[in-house]
Design a protein around this motif. Structure first.
Motif, PDB file in Angstrom:
ATOM      1  N   GLY A   1     -10.894   8.801   3.087  1.00 40.15           N
ATOM      2  CA  GLY A   1     -11.433   7.829   2.150  1.00 40.15           C
ATOM      3  C   GLY A   1     -10.849   8.051   0.775  1.00 40.15           C
ATOM      4  O   GLY A   1     -10.197   9.056   0.500  1.00 40.15           O
ATOM      5  N   GLY A   2     -11.073   7.094  -0.099  1.00 39.64           N
ATOM      6  CA  GLY A   2     -10.566   7.212  -1.456  1.00 39.64           C
ATOM      7  C   GLY A   2      -9.082   6.921  -1.548  1.00 39.64           C
ATOM      8  O   GLY A   2      -8.526   6.141  -0.766  1.00 39.64           O
ATOM      9  N   ASP A   3      -8.440   7.541  -2.509  1.00 44.70           N
ATOM     10  CA  ASP A   3      -7.028   7.317  -2.792  1.00 44.70           C
ATOM     11  C   ASP A   3      -6.175   7.621  -1.560  1.00 44.70           C
ATOM     12  O   ASP A   3      -6.134   8.759  -1.084  1.00 44.70           O
ATOM     13  CB  ASP A   3      -6.613   8.217  -3.964  1.00 44.70           C
ATOM     14  N   PRO A   4      -5.450   6.607  -1.026  1.00 50.00           N
ATOM     15  CA  PRO A   4      -4.605   6.868   0.143  1.00 50.00           C
ATOM     16  C   PRO A   4      -3.268   7.505  -0.217  1.00 50.00           C
ATOM     17  O   PRO A   4      -2.491   7.854   0.669  1.00 50.00           O
ATOM     18  CB  PRO A   4      -4.390   5.464   0.728  1.00 50.00           C
ATOM     19  N   GLY A   5      -2.993   7.675  -1.522  1.00 51.91           N
ATOM     20  CA  GLY A   5      -1.708   8.207  -1.966  1.00 51.91           C
ATOM     21  C   GLY A   5      -1.309   9.522  -1.333  1.00 51.91           C
ATOM     22  O   GLY A   5      -0.145   9.687  -0.922  1.00 51.91           O
ATOM     23  N   PRO A   6      -2.214  10.508  -1.230  1.00 51.99           N
ATOM     24  CA  PRO A   6      -1.818  11.783  -0.626  1.00 51.99           C
ATOM     25  C   PRO A   6      -1.345  11.646   0.824  1.00 51.99           C
ATOM     26  O   PRO A   6      -0.441  12.370   1.251  1.00 51.99           O
ATOM     27  CB  PRO A   6      -3.100  12.624  -0.714  1.00 51.99           C
ATOM     28  N   PHE A   7      -1.941  10.718   1.575  1.00 52.06           N
ATOM     29  CA  PHE A   7      -1.510  10.507   2.958  1.00 52.06           C
ATOM     30  C   PHE A   7      -0.142   9.839   2.996  1.00 52.06           C
ATOM     31  O   PHE A   7       0.703  10.175   3.841  1.00 52.06           O
ATOM     32  CB  PHE A   7      -2.540   9.650   3.708  1.00 52.06           C
ATOM     33  N   THR A   8       0.082   8.899   2.075  1.00 48.64           N
ATOM     34  CA  THR A   8       1.405   8.285   1.989  1.00 48.64           C
ATOM     35  C   THR A   8       2.451   9.333   1.652  1.00 48.64           C
ATOM     36  O   THR A   8       3.523   9.395   2.274  1.00 48.64           O
ATOM     37  CB  THR A   8       1.423   7.181   0.918  1.00 48.64           C
ATOM     38  N   ALA A   9       2.154  10.180   0.664  1.00 49.59           N
ATOM     39  CA  ALA A   9       3.095  11.215   0.243  1.00 49.59           C
ATOM     40  C   ALA A   9       3.413  12.183   1.377  1.00 49.59           C
ATOM     41  O   ALA A   9       4.573  12.578   1.562  1.00 49.59           O
ATOM     42  CB  ALA A   9       2.540  11.975  -0.961  1.00 49.59           C
ATOM     43  N   GLN A  10       2.393  12.555   2.134  1.00 48.46           N
ATOM     44  CA  GLN A  10       2.629  13.479   3.259  1.00 48.46           C
ATOM     45  C   GLN A  10       3.542  12.842   4.295  1.00 48.46           C
ATOM     46  O   GLN A  10       4.460  13.490   4.819  1.00 48.46           O
ATOM     47  CB  GLN A  10       1.294  13.872   3.898  1.00 48.46           C
ATOM     48  N   GLY A  11       3.318  11.574   4.590  1.00 55.70           N
ATOM     49  CA  GLY A  11       4.172  10.891   5.558  1.00 55.70           C
ATOM     50  C   GLY A  11       5.602  10.761   5.073  1.00 55.70           C
ATOM     51  O   GLY A  11       6.555  10.953   5.850  1.00 55.70           O
TER      52      GLY A  11
ATOM     53  N   TYR B   1      19.150   5.649   6.889  1.00 58.34           N
ATOM     54  CA  TYR B   1      18.103   4.924   6.171  1.00 58.34           C
ATOM     55  C   TYR B   1      16.801   4.992   6.947  1.00 58.34           C
ATOM     56  O   TYR B   1      16.755   4.681   8.139  1.00 58.34           O
ATOM     57  CB  TYR B   1      18.522   3.469   5.969  1.00 58.34           C
ATOM     58  N   ALA B   2      15.725   5.399   6.261  1.00 53.32           N
ATOM     59  CA  ALA B   2      14.391   5.420   6.857  1.00 53.32           C
ATOM     60  C   ALA B   2      13.685   4.124   6.484  1.00 53.32           C
ATOM     61  O   ALA B   2      13.328   3.942   5.311  1.00 53.32           O
ATOM     62  CB  ALA B   2      13.598   6.621   6.352  1.00 53.32           C
ATOM     63  N   PRO B   3      13.511   3.198   7.427  1.00 51.70           N
ATOM     64  CA  PRO B   3      12.844   1.930   7.100  1.00 51.70           C
ATOM     65  C   PRO B   3      11.523   2.170   6.383  1.00 51.70           C
ATOM     66  O   PRO B   3      10.694   2.961   6.838  1.00 51.70           O
ATOM     67  CB  PRO B   3      12.642   1.283   8.483  1.00 51.70           C
ATOM     68  N   ASP B   4      11.353   1.492   5.256  1.00 49.84           N
ATOM     69  CA  ASP B   4      10.244   1.829   4.356  1.00 49.84           C
ATOM     70  C   ASP B   4       8.877   1.713   5.003  1.00 49.84           C
ATOM     71  O   ASP B   4       8.008   2.567   4.806  1.00 49.84           O
ATOM     72  CB  ASP B   4      10.312   0.981   3.072  1.00 49.84           C
ATOM     73  N   TYR B   5       8.654   0.659   5.785  1.00 53.73           N
ATOM     74  CA  TYR B   5       7.306   0.464   6.330  1.00 53.73           C
ATOM     75  C   TYR B   5       6.983   1.428   7.466  1.00 53.73           C
ATOM     76  O   TYR B   5       5.843   1.484   7.921  1.00 53.73           O
ATOM     77  CB  TYR B   5       7.108  -0.986   6.776  1.00 53.73           C
ATOM     78  N   VAL B   6       7.976   2.193   7.912  1.00 55.15           N
ATOM     79  CA  VAL B   6       7.718   3.236   8.897  1.00 55.15           C
ATOM     80  C   VAL B   6       7.405   4.554   8.193  1.00 55.15           C
ATOM     81  O   VAL B   6       6.410   5.219   8.490  1.00 55.15           O
ATOM     82  CB  VAL B   6       8.917   3.413   9.847  1.00 55.15           C
ATOM     83  N   ILE B   7       8.222   4.917   7.220  1.00 48.67           N
ATOM     84  CA  ILE B   7       8.056   6.208   6.551  1.00 48.67           C
ATOM     85  C   ILE B   7       6.831   6.241   5.634  1.00 48.67           C
ATOM     86  O   ILE B   7       6.220   7.292   5.431  1.00 48.67           O
ATOM     87  CB  ILE B   7       9.334   6.579   5.758  1.00 48.67           C
ATOM     88  N   ASN B   8       6.440   5.083   5.068  1.00 52.61           N
ATOM     89  CA  ASN B   8       5.344   5.110   4.087  1.00 52.61           C
ATOM     90  C   ASN B   8       4.007   4.660   4.658  1.00 52.61           C
ATOM     91  O   ASN B   8       3.117   4.230   3.923  1.00 52.61           O
ATOM     92  CB  ASN B   8       5.708   4.276   2.855  1.00 52.61           C
ATOM     93  N   ALA B   9       3.823   4.789   5.963  1.00 51.12           N
ATOM     94  CA  ALA B   9       2.623   4.279   6.624  1.00 51.12           C
ATOM     95  C   ALA B   9       1.404   5.179   6.474  1.00 51.12           C
ATOM     96  O   ALA B   9       0.303   4.799   6.888  1.00 51.12           O
ATOM     97  CB  ALA B   9       2.903   4.056   8.104  1.00 51.12           C
ATOM     98  N   GLY B  10       1.547   6.358   5.884  1.00 46.27           N
ATOM     99  CA  GLY B  10       0.419   7.289   5.812  1.00 46.27           C
ATOM    100  C   GLY B  10      -0.807   6.716   5.139  1.00 46.27           C
ATOM    101  O   GLY B  10      -1.942   6.906   5.594  1.00 46.27           O
ATOM    102  N   GLY B  11      -0.605   5.986   4.051  1.00 46.84           N
ATOM    103  CA  GLY B  11      -1.737   5.429   3.313  1.00 46.84           C
ATOM    104  C   GLY B  11      -2.508   4.405   4.117  1.00 46.84           C
ATOM    105  O   GLY B  11      -3.750   4.419   4.141  1.00 46.84           O
ATOM    106  N   ILE B  12      -1.802   3.495   4.779  1.00 43.85           N
ATOM    107  CA  ILE B  12      -2.502   2.458   5.539  1.00 43.85           C
ATOM    108  C   ILE B  12      -3.168   3.045   6.774  1.00 43.85           C
ATOM    109  O   ILE B  12      -4.203   2.544   7.228  1.00 43.85           O
ATOM    110  CB  ILE B  12      -1.561   1.296   5.917  1.00 43.85           C
ATOM    111  N   ILE B  13      -2.614   4.132   7.303  1.00 41.43           N
ATOM    112  CA  ILE B  13      -3.288   4.811   8.415  1.00 41.43           C
ATOM    113  C   ILE B  13      -4.659   5.302   7.956  1.00 41.43           C
ATOM    114  O   ILE B  13      -5.673   5.110   8.634  1.00 41.43           O
ATOM    115  CB  ILE B  13      -2.433   5.976   8.948  1.00 41.43           C
ATOM    116  N   SER B  14      -4.698   5.910   6.770  1.00 46.98           N
ATOM    117  CA  SER B  14      -5.970   6.383   6.231  1.00 46.98           C
ATOM    118  C   SER B  14      -6.929   5.225   5.966  1.00 46.98           C
ATOM    119  O   SER B  14      -8.100   5.259   6.360  1.00 46.98           O
ATOM    120  CB  SER B  14      -5.723   7.163   4.926  1.00 46.98           C
TER     121      SER B  14
END
Length: 370
Positions: free
Chosen positions: A161-171, A298-311
């Motif tokens: 919950g809260g800021d999803p940024g840390p999950f995005t960063a980890q991914g 190249y790492a497709p952006d919507y694959v690599i940065n999915a951590g936040g939306i997963i949370s």
């Protein structure tokens, strides 16, 4: 509301004025143009696909010099969310909202309340969360008007919950390591030169993780004091925002706004790997072929940065089911990002097709578009 063939003055509009004739319109299911005169709210809510479930995607609060750019942003970002949620195996469709900030960037409680009402009026077809310019406190404000919101703070550190940024960063961090292994053929980040564009919520956390692994960092950000302080903290090199893509680096990691990989920037880019958290990094779809031809991983952006939306998605779905989603379970899903990237790169090599195109085809198949 979408543009009508005839406007309020009885004047027939040209075909180019119709929303579905815009270059970035991609069979979007619905586009809402929101205007609340009393609060000054102007917003766009775009639903690209609800094939897999309610359209989920954050709300961006941004000043657009041209309102047409806000429409482009909403169209591109919502399509990206469809692909992102599908590739992350989430039972959610793709949507996005942008609130057009004024010159002063003022965001009022009344404006947020009006936007919350607009989200609620969609009856659950769209689920919002925070994005650029929005905070978890703003999500709390929206939750006073609608239940179709996620990214709400939690008082239990074990619950997502809260800021999803840390999950995005980890991914993104895991994705950068995977991209280095793919493109540079090493699992050791010590001495690997990484240029990071944008050190905000995601880029800043990413920089700290990479620095801990011994990477040599070059940092740039629009906020001078922020990037200067981080560079000093990590022993990194502070580079001007206009120079970060010209740095002699092994990896370029874009973590700010999108459309930065264009003809001009790619002409001077020296990095052999591109992996970062920014959305819509390719200025045009054809730039995927430029990267492929040059042998850039190249790492497709919507694959690599999915951590936040997963949370965000797991938090929202858990609320609906009455079951709290744990941080550990979210991180377990985030840890699957490298495997997805390696699958894309393997098929790219086999078929001699750009990685971005491979990812697009996979995502389109998952949402019933091919």
């Amino acid at each position: 509301m979408v543009a009508n063939v005839v406007n309020d003055y009885g004047v027939k509009l040209p075909e180019s004025a119709l929303m579905w004739n815009l270059p970035d319109f991609d069979k979007h299911e619905c586009i809402h143009m929101v205007h609340d005169e009393a609060t000054g709210l102007r917003a766009i809510i775009a639903l690209h696909s609800t094939y897999l479930g309610p359209a989920a995607g954050g709300t961006r609060f941004w000043h657009y010099t041209d309102p047409a750019h806000a429409i482009t942003d909403a169209l591109r970002l919502s399509r990206g969310m469809s692909y992102k949620n599908a590739m992350a195996d989430l039972p959610m469709g793709g949507g996005k909202a942008v609130i057009l900030a004024g010159n002063d960037g003022r965001k009022t409680p009344e404006m947020l309340a009006a936007f919350g009402n607009a989200v609620n009026d969609m009856g659950g077809r769209y689920v919002t969360a925070e994005d650029v310019g929005m905070t978890d406190a703003d999500m709390v404000a929206l939750s006073q008007k609608t239940s179709f919101v996620s990214g709400l703070p939690t008082d239990n550190a074990n619950n997502a919950g809260g800021d999803p940024g840390p999950f995005t960063a980890q991914g993104v961090y895991l994705g950068v390591k995977a991209a280095v292994a793919e493109g540079l053929k090493t699992d050791d980040l010590r001495g690997v030169r990484i240029a990071i564009q944008g050190v905000g919520s995601v880029g800043g956390k990413l920089a700290r993780l990479l620095a801990a692994d011994g990477a040599k960092l070059f940092l740039a950000d629009v906020v001078h004091d922020r990037v200067a302080a981080l560079a000093e903290e990590l022993g990194a090199e502070h580079v001007g925002l206009d120079d970060i893509m010209q740095v002699e680096a092994d990896v370029f990691s874009p973590n700010a706004l999108g459309a930065i990989l264009d003809d001009r920037s790619l002409e001077t880019l020296s990095a052999k790997v591109i992996a970062g958290g920014a959305n819509n990094q390719l200025a045009e779809a054809r730039h995927a072929s430029v990267l492929h031809t040059r042998g850039i991983t190249y790492a497709p952006d919507y694959v690599i940065n999915a951590g936040g939306i997963i949370s965000v998605a797991r938090e929202y779905l858990g609320q609906r089911d009455g079951v709290h989603c744990s941080v550990d379970s979210v991180m377990a899903e985030v840890s699957k990002i490298p495997a997805r990237l390696h699958e894309i790169w393997a098929q790219s090599r086999t078929d001699n097709v750009p990685a971005a195109n491979v990812a697009d085809a996979m995502a389109q198949a998952k949402i019933g578009r091919i």
